[in-house]
Design a protein around this motif. Structure first.
Motif, PDB file in Angstrom:
ATOM      1  N   ILE A 213       0.877  -1.172   0.000  1.00  0.00           N
ATOM      2  CA  ILE A 213       0.000   0.000   0.000  1.00  0.00           C
ATOM      3  C   ILE A 213       0.913   1.221   0.000  1.00  0.00           C
ATOM      4  N   THR A 214       0.652   2.156  -0.909  1.00  0.00           N
ATOM      5  CA  THR A 214       1.505   3.340  -1.012  1.00  0.00           C
ATOM      6  C   THR A 214       0.663   4.605  -1.118  1.00  0.00           C
ATOM      7  N   ARG A 215       1.327   5.733  -0.917  1.00  0.00           N
ATOM      8  CA  ARG A 215       0.739   7.047  -1.193  1.00  0.00           C
ATOM      9  C   ARG A 215       1.655   7.690  -2.227  1.00  0.00           C
ATOM     10  N   VAL A 216       1.071   8.205  -3.299  1.00  0.00           N
ATOM     11  CA  VAL A 216       1.868   8.731  -4.417  1.00  0.00           C
ATOM     12  C   VAL A 216       1.617  10.228  -4.554  1.00  0.00           C
ATOM     13  N   TYR A 217       2.707  10.992  -4.550  1.00  0.00           N
ATOM     14  CA  TYR A 217       2.628  12.458  -4.620  1.00  0.00           C
ATOM     15  C   TYR A 217       3.040  12.922  -6.011  1.00  0.00           C
ATOM     16  N   LEU A 218       2.195  13.749  -6.618  1.00  0.00           N
ATOM     17  CA  LEU A 218       2.423  14.242  -7.976  1.00  0.00           C
ATOM     18  C   LEU A 218       3.057  15.626  -7.936  1.00  0.00           C
ATOM     19  N   PRO A 219       3.662  16.062  -9.065  1.00  0.00           N
ATOM     20  CA  PRO A 219       4.324  17.370  -9.078  1.00  0.00           C
ATOM     21  C   PRO A 219       3.375  18.531  -8.767  1.00  0.00           C
ATOM     22  N   ASP A 220       2.082  18.362  -9.040  1.00  0.00           N
ATOM     23  CA  ASP A 220       1.143  19.468  -8.798  1.00  0.00           C
ATOM     24  C   ASP A 220       0.641  19.518  -7.354  1.00  0.00           C
ATOM     25  N   GLY A 221       1.192  18.633  -6.488  1.00  0.00           N
ATOM     26  CA  GLY A 221       0.822  18.670  -5.079  1.00  0.00           C
ATOM     27  C   GLY A 221      -0.280  17.690  -4.695  1.00  0.00           C
ATOM     28  N   ARG A 222      -0.974  17.135  -5.685  1.00  0.00           N
ATOM     29  CA  ARG A 222      -2.018  16.159  -5.365  1.00  0.00           C
ATOM     30  C   ARG A 222      -1.371  14.839  -4.941  1.00  0.00           C
ATOM     31  N   SER A 223      -2.138  14.048  -4.159  1.00  0.00           N
ATOM     32  CA  SER A 223      -1.638  12.711  -3.818  1.00  0.00           C
ATOM     33  C   SER A 223      -2.766  11.703  -3.981  1.00  0.00           C
ATOM     34  N   PHE A 224      -2.381  10.467  -4.298  1.00  0.00           N
ATOM     35  CA  PHE A 224      -3.343   9.392  -4.538  1.00  0.00           C
ATOM     36  C   PHE A 224      -2.894   8.134  -3.809  1.00  0.00           C
ATOM     37  N   ALA A 225      -3.874   7.344  -3.369  1.00  0.00           N
ATOM     38  CA  ALA A 225      -3.569   6.016  -2.840  1.00  0.00           C
ATOM     39  C   ALA A 225      -3.045   5.155  -3.986  1.00  0.00           C
ATOM     40  N   GLY A 226      -2.132   4.244  -3.669  1.00  0.00           N
ATOM     41  CA  GLY A 226      -1.570   3.393  -4.710  1.00  0.00           C
ATOM     42  C   GLY A 226      -1.382   1.961  -4.234  1.00  0.00           C
ATOM     43  N   VAL A 227      -1.364   1.045  -5.212  1.00  0.00           N
ATOM     44  CA  VAL A 227      -0.943  -0.339  -4.971  1.00  0.00           C
ATOM     45  C   VAL A 227       0.341  -0.515  -5.775  1.00  0.00           C
ATOM     46  N   THR A 228       1.424  -0.834  -5.081  1.00  0.00           N
ATOM     47  CA  THR A 228       2.748  -0.852  -5.716  1.00  0.00           C
ATOM     48  C   THR A 228       3.362  -2.240  -5.653  1.00  0.00           C
ATOM     49  N   ASN A 229       3.802  -2.720  -6.819  1.00  0.00           N
ATOM     50  CA  ASN A 229       4.551  -3.976  -6.878  1.00  0.00           C
ATOM     51  C   ASN A 229       6.038  -3.659  -7.018  1.00  0.00           C
ATOM     52  N   VAL A 230       6.827  -4.175  -6.087  1.00  0.00           N
ATOM     53  CA  VAL A 230       8.292  -4.070  -6.186  1.00  0.00           C
ATOM     54  C   VAL A 230       8.804  -5.438  -6.559  1.00  0.00           C
ATOM     55  N   GLY A 231       9.510  -5.525  -7.673  1.00  0.00           N
ATOM     56  CA  GLY A 231      10.052  -6.831  -8.050  1.00  0.00           C
ATOM     57  C   GLY A 231      10.246  -6.971  -9.536  1.00  0.00           C
ATOM     58  N   THR A 232      10.167  -8.215  -9.983  1.00  0.00           N
ATOM     59  CA  THR A 232      10.506  -8.531 -11.378  1.00  0.00           C
ATOM     60  C   THR A 232       9.281  -8.874 -12.223  1.00  0.00           C
ATOM     61  N   ARG A 233       8.075  -8.764 -11.632  1.00  0.00           N
ATOM     62  CA  ARG A 233       6.804  -9.029 -12.333  1.00  0.00           C
ATOM     63  C   ARG A 233       6.825 -10.386 -13.053  1.00  0.00           C
ATOM     64  N   PRO A 234       6.956 -11.489 -12.331  1.00  0.00           N
ATOM     65  CA  PRO A 234       7.163 -12.802 -12.955  1.00  0.00           C
ATOM     66  C   PRO A 234       5.999 -13.280 -13.831  1.00  0.00           C
ATOM     67  N   THR A 235       4.790 -12.760 -13.596  1.00  0.00           N
ATOM     68  CA  THR A 235       3.650 -13.209 -14.411  1.00  0.00           C
ATOM     69  C   THR A 235       3.756 -12.695 -15.841  1.00  0.00           C
ATOM     70  N   VAL A 236       4.343 -11.499 -15.995  1.00  0.00           N
ATOM     71  CA  VAL A 236       4.332 -10.852 -17.325  1.00  0.00           C
ATOM     72  C   VAL A 236       5.721 -10.614 -17.899  1.00  0.00           C
ATOM     73  N   SER A 237       6.780 -10.916 -17.142  1.00  0.00           N
ATOM     74  CA  SER A 237       8.130 -10.608 -17.623  1.00  0.00           C
ATOM     75  C   SER A 237       9.119 -11.643 -17.114  1.00  0.00           C
ATOM     76  N   ASP A 238      10.120 -11.951 -17.935  1.00  0.00           N
ATOM     77  CA  ASP A 238      11.190 -12.831 -17.452  1.00  0.00           C
ATOM     78  C   ASP A 238      12.545 -12.131 -17.542  1.00  0.00           C
ATOM     79  N   SER A 239      12.520 -10.782 -17.561  1.00  0.00           N
ATOM     80  CA  SER A 239      13.781 -10.033 -17.727  1.00  0.00           C
ATOM     81  C   SER A 239      14.619 -10.046 -16.455  1.00  0.00           C
ATOM     82  N   GLY A 240      13.961 -10.187 -15.286  1.00  0.00           N
ATOM     83  CA  GLY A 240      14.713 -10.183 -14.026  1.00  0.00           C
ATOM     84  C   GLY A 240      15.032  -8.792 -13.509  1.00  0.00           C
ATOM     85  N   ALA A 241      14.709  -7.733 -14.278  1.00  0.00           N
ATOM     86  CA  ALA A 241      15.000  -6.365 -13.841  1.00  0.00           C
ATOM     87  C   ALA A 241      13.993  -5.942 -12.772  1.00  0.00           C
ATOM     88  N   VAL A 242      14.492  -5.271 -11.723  1.00  0.00           N
ATOM     89  CA  VAL A 242      13.614  -4.834 -10.634  1.00  0.00           C
ATOM     90  C   VAL A 242      12.928  -3.528 -11.021  1.00  0.00           C
TER      91      VAL A 242
END
Length: 302
Positions: A213-242
């Protein structure tokens, strides 16, 4: 030249211990009608001296932003830690650099601050040199929480383990990452859950792979709730890049090329590989529900 009160340290994480230092710096600057400043390096001296990489909590830009935004530091000096800096006698560091170049009228350092060639400068020498030069000096004692010394080393362990809630207790703010949004693979768009993509900077520690669960702040000062995935996205990618990939709740727009700040609130689950995009989509929808509940509860606490 500006008259400055300078906080000394590396300030990785800009945690509560650093906060005590920076608050004292801002207070002294008000008393002396000087500019509150901080002096730090572009990379950890320990890394340069030992040759072993140190995974950092923040980029230099995030360190600067945290010091300015949270503690009112107006001038953040990020000096290169090069051969000249590494071999500078400790007296010259105070006399020529801090006083001569940056106009220091008062210095503030932590109880364990070392500086100059072979780390020969220490708090006692700093105090005595400042007295000789007729400028003020404060040495700040260690800060503890729950009987544990607040330190960047301890907080790095918490971030690496994904314990961003406990990390926030020791930081005094949520762990954050500011980056420019890049183009991803656009898989999110195909399942109706478009995301913004950030790459992890070199030398900066990624939180444990998983969904947050994250909070994301934009350059214009607004903020939004976020769902953030940290990792290599194994379902859609096999590159291994984080990557750091975030779905912003209730946001409609294009953030490509914009600089945003992601603040980590709570870890929801491990990253996992799903058998289908449909299964992935269902899980993300559940994580969106959890995120709405989290911020609804926060607003009632608040």
């Amino acid at each position: 030249m500006n008259r400055t009160v300078i906080a000394l340290g590396f300030f990785d994480g800009v945690h509560r211990g650093h906060g005590a230092l920076l608050e004292k710096t801002a207070a002294r600057a008000r008393e002396l009608e000087a500019v509150p400043a901080a002096f730090t390096f572009d990379r950890p001296p320990k890394e340069v001296v030992t040759g072993r990489p140190v995974g950092l909590i923040n980029t230099p830009d995030d360190r600067r932003d945290l010091m300015q935004r949270l503690y009112g530091i107006r001038q953040v000096i990020i000096a290169p830690f090069d051969r000249a800096m590494m071999t500078m006698p400790w007296q010259d560091f105070i006399d020529d650099l801090l006083i001569g170049t940056y106009g220091a009228v008062h210095l503030v350092a932590g109880h364990d601050y070392h500086f100059g060639h072979r780390n020969q400068g220490d708090p006692d020498k700093l105090l005595s040199r400042c007295r000789e030069r007729g400028i003020g000096c404060d040495i700040i004692p260690q800060v503890t929480r729950d009987g544990i010394t607040v330190s960047s080393t301890y907080i790095r362990k918490l971030v690496a383990a994904g314990d961003v809630e406990r990390a926030a207790e020791f930081l005094g703010h949520r762990h954050c990452l500011s980056r420019t949004v890049e183009h991803g693979q656009r898989i999110g768009r195909t399942i109706g859950i478009p995301t913004v993509n950030l790459t992890m900077p070199e030398r900066v520690l990624a939180p444990a792979h998983g969904v947050y669960i994250t909070r994301v702040y934009l350059p214009d000062g607004r903020s939004f709730a976020g769902v953030t995935n940290v990792g290599t996205r194994p379902t859609v990618s096999d590159s291994g890049a984080v990557s750091v990939e975030t779905f912003l709740l209730d946001f409609d727009g294009d953030l490509y090329g914009k600089r945003i700040r992601v603040e980590f609130c709570q870890r929801l689950r491990d990253e996992q590989k799903f058998d289908s995009l449909e299964a992935l989509k269902a899980q993300i929808r559940e994580n969106i529900r959890q995120t709405r509940d989290y911020f609804a509860a926060e607003s009632t606490r608040g």
